[in-house]
Design an enzyme around this catalytic site. Sequence first.
Site, PDB file in Angstrom:
ATOM      1  N   HIS A  23       2.010 -62.799 -29.835  1.00 55.88           N
ATOM      2  CA  HIS A  23       1.415 -63.956 -29.975  1.00 55.88           C
ATOM      3  C   HIS A  23       0.851 -64.567 -28.588  1.00 55.88           C
ATOM      4  O   HIS A  23      -0.365 -64.934 -28.758  1.00 55.88           O
ATOM      5  CB  HIS A  23       2.048 -65.079 -30.731  1.00 55.88           C
ATOM      6  CG  HIS A  23       2.673 -64.319 -32.195  1.00 55.88           C
ATOM      7  ND1 HIS A  23       3.447 -65.121 -33.022  1.00 55.88           N
ATOM      8  CD2 HIS A  23       2.360 -63.357 -32.742  1.00 55.88           C
ATOM      9  CE1 HIS A  23       3.812 -64.330 -33.759  1.00 55.88           C
ATOM     10  NE2 HIS A  23       3.217 -63.233 -33.828  1.00 55.88           N
ATOM     11  N   HIS A  60      -3.291 -63.209 -39.554  1.00 56.83           N
ATOM     12  CA  HIS A  60      -2.256 -62.988 -38.695  1.00 56.83           C
ATOM     13  C   HIS A  60      -2.111 -61.622 -38.007  1.00 56.83           C
ATOM     14  O   HIS A  60      -1.654 -61.341 -37.083  1.00 56.83           O
ATOM     15  CB  HIS A  60      -0.958 -63.347 -39.063  1.00 56.83           C
ATOM     16  CG  HIS A  60       0.029 -63.187 -38.236  1.00 56.83           C
ATOM     17  ND1 HIS A  60       0.316 -64.547 -37.263  1.00 56.83           N
ATOM     18  CD2 HIS A  60       1.212 -62.500 -37.832  1.00 56.83           C
ATOM     19  CE1 HIS A  60       1.538 -64.041 -36.329  1.00 56.83           C
ATOM     20  NE2 HIS A  60       1.747 -62.986 -36.694  1.00 56.83           N
ATOM     21  N   ASP A  99      -2.003 -60.001 -34.460  1.00 55.14           N
ATOM     22  CA  ASP A  99      -1.082 -59.477 -33.922  1.00 55.14           C
ATOM     23  C   ASP A  99      -1.758 -58.014 -33.285  1.00 55.14           C
ATOM     24  O   ASP A  99      -1.325 -57.720 -32.062  1.00 55.14           O
ATOM     25  CB  ASP A  99       0.051 -58.793 -35.026  1.00 55.14           C
ATOM     26  CG  ASP A  99       1.193 -59.777 -35.286  1.00 55.14           C
ATOM     27  OD1 ASP A  99       1.432 -60.684 -34.433  1.00 55.14           O
ATOM     28  OD2 ASP A  99       1.686 -59.686 -36.290  1.00 55.14           O
ATOM     29  N   HIS A 107       2.973 -52.880 -35.417  1.00 53.30           N
ATOM     30  CA  HIS A 107       3.191 -52.721 -33.732  1.00 53.30           C
ATOM     31  C   HIS A 107       3.533 -51.650 -33.305  1.00 53.30           C
ATOM     32  O   HIS A 107       2.976 -51.087 -32.182  1.00 53.30           O
ATOM     33  CB  HIS A 107       4.355 -53.919 -33.436  1.00 53.30           C
ATOM     34  CG  HIS A 107       4.491 -55.080 -33.811  1.00 53.30           C
ATOM     35  ND1 HIS A 107       3.300 -56.048 -33.481  1.00 53.30           N
ATOM     36  CD2 HIS A 107       5.158 -55.972 -34.549  1.00 53.30           C
ATOM     37  CE1 HIS A 107       3.566 -57.174 -34.008  1.00 53.30           C
ATOM     38  NE2 HIS A 107       4.706 -57.104 -34.741  1.00 53.30           N
TER      39      HIS A 107
END
Length: 314
Positions: A92, A249, A253, A276
């Site tokens: 973030h 969001h 990311d 991720h």
Amino acid sequence: MVLTPDLSLGEPAGGAQRTLRNPIGCVGTGLHTGAKVSLSLRPAAADSGVRFVRYDQPDRTPVAACYDQVCDTTMCTKLGRQGGPTIATIEHLMAALAACEIDNALVELGGPELPIMDGSAQPFVFLIECAGVVEQDRPRRWIEILKPVTVCGQDKSARLEPAARFEIDCAIHFDHPLIDHQSLQFTFTPDGFKAEIARARTFGFAERIEELWSRGLGLGGSLKSTVVVSHDQVLSDGGLRFPDEFVRHKVLDTIGDLYTAGGPIIGRFTGRRAGHTLHNQLLRALFADPRAWRVVTEPGMAEPVAPVRRAAIA
Ligand SMILES: [Zn+2]
């Protein structure tokens, strides 16, 4: 949904590297460890990139916020070297640094994980804007995608391909009535990020909380730092900030994780249920193929330049 901001404001253009004008800091709680932690952002020299230091550890060697320094991608992106200090949940802050076009910064951290703040990038954008930004005497380096690179997992994929600017196309699917399938196409500009993406918060499912706690994760999660979703409603005060806050969001990311490339990307990212792990695998696959990318100081110009930043990190 397609978000296309006024692109005349965001035309990729050459320019100088940027860092913070003044140091600035904050204190908060780590999402996964639940530990209180203080964070300072400091100006850094041109060509030094974004680097993290754990000042609570004897080993204060800075760790570059570089894809090849990522050691874990379970629920967040974690940096660290074998046997050295680790720094978790960088994504973030990295998104905020990308949005504020900060090339060089030293991030000092008093614990193993960045503070989660309100679960979004907005508090970090606010900190950077309060600190101010200065230009430096070196040209900014962009990473231009020259050919498609794709990585896949089971029912998920992530891809980078050539484009005139940084475009992000994310789709997520959760077998949950409040989320289900959401997709968003976002053309990156700093102003567009701040208006449409920065405030989107991380999210979690109420029924998974005990399982996460048993794995030592999510211990700092609260209704103030996470959009918590029960089987049929949003439990967090005030509900959602956007009807599609979940996929926004995901875009946040993605932008944060891809900033570990070492500079802003010129290319199109497509993620299908990516996270991720795939983001990091994608950057490793990209940089493993020297024909798939080049570093330029003037987007759209033919002349490549040496990747000084990456050489400095190695
Ligand atoms: Zn996140």
